[in-house]
Design a protein around this motif. Structure first.
Motif, PDB file in Angstrom:
ATOM      1  N   TYR A   1       0.869  -1.178   0.000  1.00  0.00           N
ATOM      2  CA  TYR A   1       0.000   0.000   0.000  1.00  0.00           C
ATOM      3  C   TYR A   1       0.907   1.230   0.000  1.00  0.00           C
ATOM      4  O   TYR A   1       1.875   1.292   0.763  1.00  0.00           O
ATOM      5  CB  TYR A   1      -0.880   0.038   1.247  1.00  0.00           C
ATOM      6  N   SER A   2       0.590   2.203  -0.824  1.00  0.00           N
ATOM      7  CA  SER A   2       1.460   3.381  -0.889  1.00  0.00           C
ATOM      8  C   SER A   2       0.654   4.658  -1.062  1.00  0.00           C
ATOM      9  O   SER A   2      -0.454   4.646  -1.608  1.00  0.00           O
ATOM     10  CB  SER A   2       2.474   3.256  -2.032  1.00  0.00           C
ATOM     11  N   LYS A   3       1.223   5.743  -0.569  1.00  0.00           N
ATOM     12  CA  LYS A   3       0.669   7.081  -0.770  1.00  0.00           C
ATOM     13  C   LYS A   3       1.828   8.036  -0.982  1.00  0.00           C
ATOM     14  O   LYS A   3       2.921   7.842  -0.438  1.00  0.00           O
ATOM     15  CB  LYS A   3      -0.166   7.518   0.431  1.00  0.00           C
ATOM     16  N   LYS A   4       1.541   9.095  -1.760  1.00  0.00           N
ATOM     17  CA  LYS A   4       2.586  10.060  -2.100  1.00  0.00           C
ATOM     18  C   LYS A   4       2.048  11.468  -1.871  1.00  0.00           C
ATOM     19  O   LYS A   4       0.875  11.738  -2.084  1.00  0.00           O
ATOM     20  CB  LYS A   4       2.994   9.875  -3.561  1.00  0.00           C
ATOM     21  N   LYS A   5       2.936  12.361  -1.419  1.00  0.00           N
ATOM     22  CA  LYS A   5       2.520  13.741  -1.178  1.00  0.00           C
ATOM     23  C   LYS A   5       3.708  14.671  -1.413  1.00  0.00           C
ATOM     24  O   LYS A   5       4.849  14.339  -1.093  1.00  0.00           O
ATOM     25  CB  LYS A   5       1.999  13.896   0.252  1.00  0.00           C
TER      26      LYS A   5
ATOM     27  N   LEU B   1       0.983  11.019   5.951  1.00  0.00           N
ATOM     28  CA  LEU B   1       0.801   9.846   5.103  1.00  0.00           C
ATOM     29  C   LEU B   1       0.493   8.602   5.936  1.00  0.00           C
ATOM     30  O   LEU B   1      -0.321   7.762   5.520  1.00  0.00           O
ATOM     31  CB  LEU B   1       2.053   9.611   4.248  1.00  0.00           C
ATOM     32  N   GLU B   2       1.131   8.490   7.106  1.00  0.00           N
ATOM     33  CA  GLU B   2       0.859   7.346   7.981  1.00  0.00           C
ATOM     34  C   GLU B   2      -0.596   7.345   8.435  1.00  0.00           C
ATOM     35  O   GLU B   2      -1.253   6.295   8.445  1.00  0.00           O
ATOM     36  CB  GLU B   2       1.795   7.370   9.198  1.00  0.00           C
ATOM     37  N   ASP B   3      -1.102   8.511   8.824  1.00  0.00           N
ATOM     38  CA  ASP B   3      -2.507   8.613   9.241  1.00  0.00           C
ATOM     39  C   ASP B   3      -3.440   8.205   8.108  1.00  0.00           C
ATOM     40  O   ASP B   3      -4.421   7.485   8.319  1.00  0.00           O
ATOM     41  CB  ASP B   3      -2.830  10.043   9.688  1.00  0.00           C
TER      42      ASP B   3
ATOM     43  N   ILE C   1      -6.169   1.203   5.379  1.00  0.00           N
ATOM     44  CA  ILE C   1      -5.998  -0.249   5.461  1.00  0.00           C
ATOM     45  C   ILE C   1      -6.459  -0.823   6.793  1.00  0.00           C
ATOM     46  O   ILE C   1      -6.643  -2.030   6.917  1.00  0.00           O
ATOM     47  CB  ILE C   1      -4.526  -0.654   5.203  1.00  0.00           C
ATOM     48  N   GLY C   2      -6.658   0.036   7.818  1.00  0.00           N
ATOM     49  CA  GLY C   2      -7.094  -0.447   9.129  1.00  0.00           C
ATOM     50  C   GLY C   2      -5.930  -0.602  10.093  1.00  0.00           C
ATOM     51  O   GLY C   2      -4.800  -0.919   9.687  1.00  0.00           O
ATOM     52  N   GLU C   3      -6.214  -0.407  11.369  1.00  0.00           N
ATOM     53  CA  GLU C   3      -5.164  -0.446  12.393  1.00  0.00           C
ATOM     54  C   GLU C   3      -4.707  -1.872  12.712  1.00  0.00           C
ATOM     55  O   GLU C   3      -3.638  -2.085  13.264  1.00  0.00           O
ATOM     56  CB  GLU C   3      -5.679   0.214  13.688  1.00  0.00           C
ATOM     57  N   ASP C   4      -5.536  -2.876  12.373  1.00  0.00           N
ATOM     58  CA  ASP C   4      -5.237  -4.249  12.797  1.00  0.00           C
ATOM     59  C   ASP C   4      -4.395  -5.019  11.777  1.00  0.00           C
ATOM     60  O   ASP C   4      -4.149  -6.208  11.954  1.00  0.00           O
ATOM     61  CB  ASP C   4      -6.543  -5.011  13.051  1.00  0.00           C
ATOM     62  N   LYS C   5      -3.918  -4.376  10.736  1.00  0.00           N
ATOM     63  CA  LYS C   5      -3.145  -5.063   9.705  1.00  0.00           C
ATOM     64  C   LYS C   5      -1.744  -5.411  10.202  1.00  0.00           C
ATOM     65  O   LYS C   5      -1.157  -4.690  11.022  1.00  0.00           O
ATOM     66  CB  LYS C   5      -3.040  -4.190   8.449  1.00  0.00           C
ATOM     67  N   ASN C   6      -1.209  -6.506   9.671  1.00  0.00           N
ATOM     68  CA  ASN C   6       0.133  -6.970  10.037  1.00  0.00           C
ATOM     69  C   ASN C   6       1.160  -6.300   9.125  1.00  0.00           C
ATOM     70  O   ASN C   6       1.549  -6.848   8.097  1.00  0.00           O
ATOM     71  CB  ASN C   6       0.188  -8.493   9.928  1.00  0.00           C
TER      72      ASN C   6
END
Length: 297
Positions: free
Chosen positions: A156-160, A249-251, A257-262
């Motif tokens: 998963y990726s995001k760019k700013k 970006l982390e927020d 993706i949800g807080e419970d992802k590994n």
């Protein structure tokens, strides 16, 4: 005079209360109700609740149940949204397993069927992972209901991109509260139109006037609050801006993706321009993947 006015008002619907909405929007449902004959200002004796219910049910397949009751001048609309029905593959059906994510396969334990993919493969959505067919050594191939335990690394990726020099807004704590009343489309404001603040954010609230719990009047109290703000010029150092963008970006990614992802790895790629800094944040997440797809023979 007041009694006569209340008597006239009691013959109309002055509030439409809609409950039970999760995915659907109030505005969308109210528009459907309005088209079917239930709206603010409608004569109660002209509102045919049974006909409106039938009309809405015919228009929409995303509503499982709708009920309408009118008490006083309040119309209460209760809605149960229809649940989305995923395609269910019966245990007796022959099926393949395909990828439902773009990822790299890290684990593939097949209980039934024939593995097509292997650990280390990078697959796209729809890639065949396990075929619902087994080839016997001395017999013809037979079709089966595939089953397997499959894991993959999903990215998963995001760019700013942001500038070093920015303008930021800060609220001072000063507030102007202004009031008005509204009768249908006619509004009276008890304040000057212009604010004393140079820069401000405005939040308006409308509250319907009622004399009993279900007896609404065609009058709304309007409260307008202006929150003063100042606009400051700020210039970030490179590390400050980098930290700021990464936190943003982390927020955004965790919300997506949800807080419970590994999350097993995090990568940060950045590029500095003359007046800007561009950051890309990539999360590598370990997930169970794969969905069954019926084989039509």
């Amino acid at each position: 005079m007041v009694v006569c006015l209340l008597g006239v008002c009691s013959s109309y619907v002055w509030n439409v209360e809609i409950t039970g909405l999760e995915r659907l929007s109030y505005e969308e449902i109210y528009t459907n109700l309005e088209e079917s004959g239930l709206k603010i200002g409608a004569s109660k004796r002209k509102v045919d609740t049974k006909s409106i219910i039938n009309d809405i049910r015919l228009k929409r397949d995303d509503i499982a149940w709708i009920g309408i009751s009118i008490t006083g001048t309040n119309a209460k609309v209760e809605i149960v949204e229809a649940k989305e029905k995923p395609e269910i593959v019966d245990e007796s059906d022959f099926c393949n397993i395909i990828s439902d994510k773009e990822c790299m396969i890290t684990k593939l334990n097949v209980q039934n069927g024939t593995a097509i993919a292997k650990v280390g493969d990078i697959v796209k959505v729809g890639t065949l992972l396990v075929e619902g067919k087994i080839q016997g050594k001395y017999t013809d191939a037979i079709y089966v209901n595939s089953s397997a335990e499959i894991e993959g690394k999903v990215w998963y990726s995001k760019k700013k991109k942001e500038t070093f020099a920015q303008k930021i807004e800060e609220h001072t704590g000063n507030v102007e509260n202004k009031y008005g009343i509204k009768f249908k489309d006619f509004q009276i404001n008890f304040y000057k139109t212009l604010s004393n603040f140079e820069n401000y954010d405005t939040i308006s609230e409308e509250e319907k006037l009622s004399i009993f719990s279900n007896f609404y009047l065609p009058i709304q109290i309007i409260k307008t609050a202006n929150y003063e703000k100042v606009i400051k010029d700020i210039k970030y150092e490179e590390n400050e801006l980098k930290t700021k963008i990464i936190e943003e970006l982390e927020d955004e990614l965790k919300s997506e993706i949800g807080e419970d992802k590994n999350i097993i790895n995090k990568y940060v790629n950045y590029k500095r321009y003359e007046n800007e800094l561009e950051i890309e944040l990539v999360y590598e997440v370990l997930e169970n993947i794969g969905t069954k797809e019926k084989i039509n023979i």
